[in-house]
Design a protein around this motif. Structure first.
Motif, short mmCIF file in Angstrom:
data_model
loop_
_atom_site.label_atom_id
_atom_site.label_comp_id
_atom_site.label_asym_id
_atom_site.label_seq_id
_atom_site.Cartn_x
_atom_site.Cartn_y
_atom_site.Cartn_z
N PRO A 63 0.83 -1.22 0.00
CA PRO A 63 0.00 0.00 0.00
C PRO A 63 0.86 1.27 0.00
N VAL A 64 0.29 2.34 -0.50
CA VAL A 64 1.04 3.60 -0.56
C VAL A 64 1.18 4.20 0.84
N PHE A 65 0.27 3.83 1.74
CA PHE A 65 0.48 4.27 3.13
C PHE A 65 0.59 3.07 4.06
N ASP A 84 2.29 12.51 6.84
CA ASP A 84 1.24 11.84 7.62
C ASP A 84 -0.12 12.05 6.97
N LEU A 85 -0.99 11.05 7.08
CA LEU A 85 -2.39 11.27 6.73
C LEU A 85 -3.07 11.96 7.91
N ALA A 86 -4.11 12.72 7.61
CA ALA A 86 -4.85 13.38 8.68
C ALA A 86 -5.52 12.34 9.56
N ASP A 87 -5.70 12.66 10.83
CA ASP A 87 -6.41 11.77 11.74
C ASP A 87 -7.90 11.98 11.53
N GLN A 88 -8.50 11.12 10.72
CA GLN A 88 -9.94 11.26 10.46
C GLN A 88 -10.72 10.17 11.20
N GLY A 89 -10.14 9.73 12.30
CA GLY A 89 -10.74 8.63 13.05
C GLY A 89 -10.16 7.34 12.57
N SER A 94 0.84 6.89 7.50
CA SER A 94 1.77 7.80 6.81
C SER A 94 2.09 7.24 5.44
N LEU A 95 2.38 8.14 4.50
CA LEU A 95 2.80 7.69 3.17
C LEU A 95 4.17 7.03 3.27
N ARG A 96 4.41 6.01 2.45
CA ARG A 96 5.71 5.32 2.55
C ARG A 96 6.84 6.26 2.17
N TYR A 97 7.97 6.09 2.85
CA TYR A 97 9.14 6.96 2.68
C TYR A 97 10.15 6.31 1.74
N ASP A 98 10.15 4.99 1.72
CA ASP A 98 10.99 4.23 0.81
C ASP A 98 10.33 2.87 0.59
N LEU A 99 11.00 1.97 -0.13
CA LEU A 99 10.41 0.64 -0.37
C LEU A 99 11.07 -0.43 0.49
N THR A 100 12.13 -0.07 1.20
CA THR A 100 12.86 -1.06 1.99
C THR A 100 12.10 -1.43 3.25
N VAL A 101 11.60 -0.43 3.96
CA VAL A 101 10.86 -0.69 5.19
C VAL A 101 9.56 -1.47 4.91
N VAL A 123 7.53 6.88 -3.86
CA VAL A 123 7.70 7.12 -2.44
C VAL A 123 7.52 8.62 -2.19
N TYR A 124 7.37 8.99 -0.92
CA TYR A 124 6.94 10.35 -0.57
C TYR A 124 7.82 10.97 0.51
N ARG A 125 8.34 12.16 0.24
CA ARG A 125 9.18 12.86 1.22
C ARG A 125 8.87 14.34 1.20
N ARG A 126 8.61 14.90 2.35
CA ARG A 126 8.31 16.33 2.45
C ARG A 126 9.59 17.15 2.39
N ASP A 127 10.31 16.98 1.30
CA ASP A 127 11.59 17.63 1.11
C ASP A 127 11.35 19.03 0.55
N ASN A 128 12.42 19.80 0.43
CA ASN A 128 12.30 21.16 -0.10
C ASN A 128 12.32 21.14 -1.62
N PRO A 129 11.17 21.39 -2.26
CA PRO A 129 11.14 21.27 -3.73
C PRO A 129 12.04 22.30 -4.41
N SER A 130 12.40 23.38 -3.70
CA SER A 130 13.22 24.41 -4.34
C SER A 130 14.63 23.89 -4.64
N LYS A 131 15.02 22.82 -3.97
CA LYS A 131 16.34 22.23 -4.26
C LYS A 131 16.28 21.31 -5.47
N GLY A 132 15.17 21.38 -6.21
CA GLY A 132 15.05 20.52 -7.39
C GLY A 132 14.67 19.10 -7.00
#
Lengths: 459, 459
Positions: A63-65, A84-89, A94-101, A123-132
């Motif tokens: 799964p993606v999360f 993180d996904l919002a806490d909707q009950g 959380s979205l996966r950060y890599d495929l190894t875990v 995979v998903y990372r809240r990195d700084n998009p300004s760094k390309g």
């Protein structure tokens, strides 16, 4: 107050007009892949999965999360980049950060004792998009989990890596290789206390971007390593070269490594690995490099990193190593593993560049355009269906303007056209046009599909 | 207090032990796809993309999450099922709920005037997993956006749908088809006021699961429709049958539909569509059915739904229609569109069932297992590399127990083994074993790869 009401109405109108006119956006750091990019991506995927299938690897999708607890405690400081996904009950995810875990979680959860799998996924990372950097990007991982003979899966992972880079044909590369136990042995020999092994490693890891003087400053000023120890390290990390030669060098009489238990184990393992890679004609691209340290804590054995050689394409294209303790973090049952992650976004970018230079990108595979010079959908349906039935990739177009037909076929790179105008309809013929050759011929409507099939399959 | 400290230690120990022993989980409503499932999924994908490519459709990929404002106001009540990302600073995002809205957003954002695209990707809904619904599942969408001749893209979408279902070969099906303008015309004829068209439609939409008596009760008691009007509706929605016959029926002299402008437009459009489908040999599966209403508000023209016939496989497998206003919701510029969404999870499930019955699922394509009766990785590396170089899909295995080799090859369905023990090594030969035929032969080590290639490629 009528003036206020009128003002509010005015503001409302402006806001609503803007809303209609404002074009929609996508989230920062994400992209759509349009048709040409998708064609390139699919080409890359097909080469990559071809290599994996050649080795009997199976595909896995997760799964993606994941549950947030699955990701916690695996990425150190980088955990702050997890989405993180919002806490909707219900559960916290959380979205996966890599495929190894997720792979380690899957192996542990299903009590699997051995698995050779690949996974190509975002995979998903809240990195700084300004760094390309992208916040959503593909990873392509190949891992082997399970208990095998010494270096058995390590050999195959590195062999697969060379096949991937050879077949993708995106530039000259070398694979730097080292062993965590040899690295630790080296630090011990130089006099680094064991509790500082990992932190010294992360300094050494910077040697591909910084001079030794800069790294030494960090070791001495920030990490409390003595000048003498730092210089000893500086001396040893210079060691690099063809694997079997460097191995001989490190094992020769008087080598300090031969008096260090961990190093001896590592060198014995590396001997088997190098000889196997040699027999598999895969040692030519390997450089045994004592400066390779790899940042991640979880590696326990062989580590490696593929880099491009030459001026334009700099940096790492793939990396991996052995991690024997990750699955055990989930189930308590250790399942050793080794793997590699290919930086596939970079592969896409290079291939896109290559294809653009060759001007070869076609988004579709359409072979024939059925051009009805008119508006007769029923006629179009009949003709194009004959092509589809014959297994010919075909599109159809209805317009009285023949220029529009030609423009469409040319822009889409469609090699053949079937032109049908008034005169063709009355004569029971259609006109076949080969665009590259600028040749036309008339054929009977009853046999045009077979004639085209002949021309396409036996040109 | 030493007893309290001791108690705390005890509790800590139990908790930690449990943590180690507790197996990891995945979020509710999500699944891993293991190796056999992935093999089936890839088989289905390859059939489906084959059909799309036959029609010159291009592939599109969009981010898994969109800005929340993109999804708002598109799904009515179902919006409560949208997964939001946590607010970690920056933009507010949500996981995509379907592929239609991202497609419309893409078309609007890039100011595209025409596009024939497919997308196979996961979508996310916070639905109740206890109802057997997944919260992460695949959708497979095919849409054509742009201004075309009447029914031109509608014809192609329905033709594609029949090709998909024919080629997937997962059961007998029919495609129920109707037209929103005809439906509205019918309601007008029956005396339903225009403001109740949509709500009456959602009652009619239940006719595939409820009797007319139940639906009538809802219309009269809950929606304020008169008994007489409800009965008129009940009479007309019974109309169903072969498209061209029903069309004749609705157009015959004295038909109330011929006095209703919207209905006349719809019937003229349907005539072109049916004749085109007829010429394309695709009308046999279509049933013109006045009871088909489709729940979604955004449809504006032709609507359709594919259902399985027969007892075991019930329910909808694909659905779609024309939606001319969705792109305009984003950019203010109308781009008409028509599409279909295939319920691909159901396709997977049926194919899995079929393959299990035939006992045919193989997770890998491995052709040869190199079985080293011993632990010599270097020998294995040499032999298996010869096979890889020859383009043969091969795995290798090191173990002294020949039974383990046989068991592995049998379980994985690998047809050939190369057996190498002490005697083979000393004689310079290897033993080739064909598992299905239970035949063995010895060949020279220097030529075993070529011999195997011959046997595999020209059996």
């Amino acid at each position: 107050c009528p003036r206020l009401v009128s003002l509010v109405d005015k503001v409302k109108e402006i806001v609503e007009t803007n809303e209609v006119r404002r074009l929609p956006k996508i989230p920062k750091g994400t992209r759509d892949f349009g048709k040409e990019q998708m064609a390139i991506r699919e080409h890359a995927f097909s080469i990559i999965t071809g290599v994996f299938k050649m080795h009997g690897a199976v595909s896995l999708d997760t799964p993606v999360f994941e549950l947030r607890e699955t990701l916690m405690g695996k990425y150190g400081e980088d955990s702050k980049l997890i989405y993180d996904l919002a806490d909707q009950g219900g559960e916290l995810c959380s979205l996966r950060y890599d495929l190894t875990v997720p792979f380690a979680r899957y192996v542990a959860m299903n009590n699997i004792s051995s698995l050779k799998r690949y996974q190509i996924a975002k995979v998903y990372r809240r990195d700084n998009p300004s760094k390309g950097r992208y916040r959503e990007f593909y990873q392509c991982d190949f891992d082997i989990a399970g208990v095998y003979e010494t270096m058995e899966p390590d050999f195959e992972v590195i062999k697969v890596l060379t096949e991937l880079l050879d077949q993708l044909d995106i530039g000259t590369y070398e694979i730097k290789l080292n062993h965590r136990k040899l690295l630790d042995g080296m630090l011990e020999i130089c006099g680094v206390p064991p509790e500082k092994f990992r932190t010294v490693c992360s300094s050494i890891d910077k040697l591909d971007k910084q001079t030794f003087e800069q790294v030494k400053k960090e070791l001495v000023d920030e990490k409390g390593i003595s000048n003498e120890t730092a210089d000893k390290i500086g001396d040893l990390v210079k060691t690099r070269g063809p694997p079997l030669e460097v191995l001989l060098e490190l094992r020769k009489e008087g080598s300090k490594f031969m008096g260090n238990a961990g190093s001896v184990t590592a060198l014995n393992e590396l001997e088997i690995l190098f000889k196997a890679l040699d027999k598999a004609n895969a040692i030519g691209k390997i450089v045994f490099d004592l400066s390779l340290a790899r940042g991640l804590d979880y590696y326990t054995g062989v580590i490696y990193e593929a880099v491009f050689k030459g001026t334009t394409q700099v940096g790492s294209i793939a990396a991996g190593g052995r991690y024997d303790n990750l699955v055990g973090m989930f189930s308590g049952k250790q399942v050793p593993a080794v793997g590699v992650s290919l930086g596939i976004e970079r592969v896409f970018a290079i291939m896109e560049q290559q294809e653009m230079e060759k001007n070869q990108i076609r988004a579709t595979e359409t072979e024939v355009l059925v051009s009805i010079i008119g508006k007769d959908l029923i006629l179009a349906a009949e003709l194009v269906s004959e092509l589809w039935n014959a297994g010919i990739k075909a599109e159809f177009k209805l317009t009285t303007r023949i220029q529009n037909h030609l423009k469409y076929a040319t822009q889409s790179g469609i090699p053949w056209m079937v032109l049908v105008g008034e005169s063709e309809i009355s004569s029971g013929k259609v006109k076949l046009k080969n665009l590259a050759a600028s040749q036309e011929e008339e054929v009977d409507r009853t046999e045009f599909a077979q004639v085209l099939k002949q021309k396409l399959r036996n040109p």
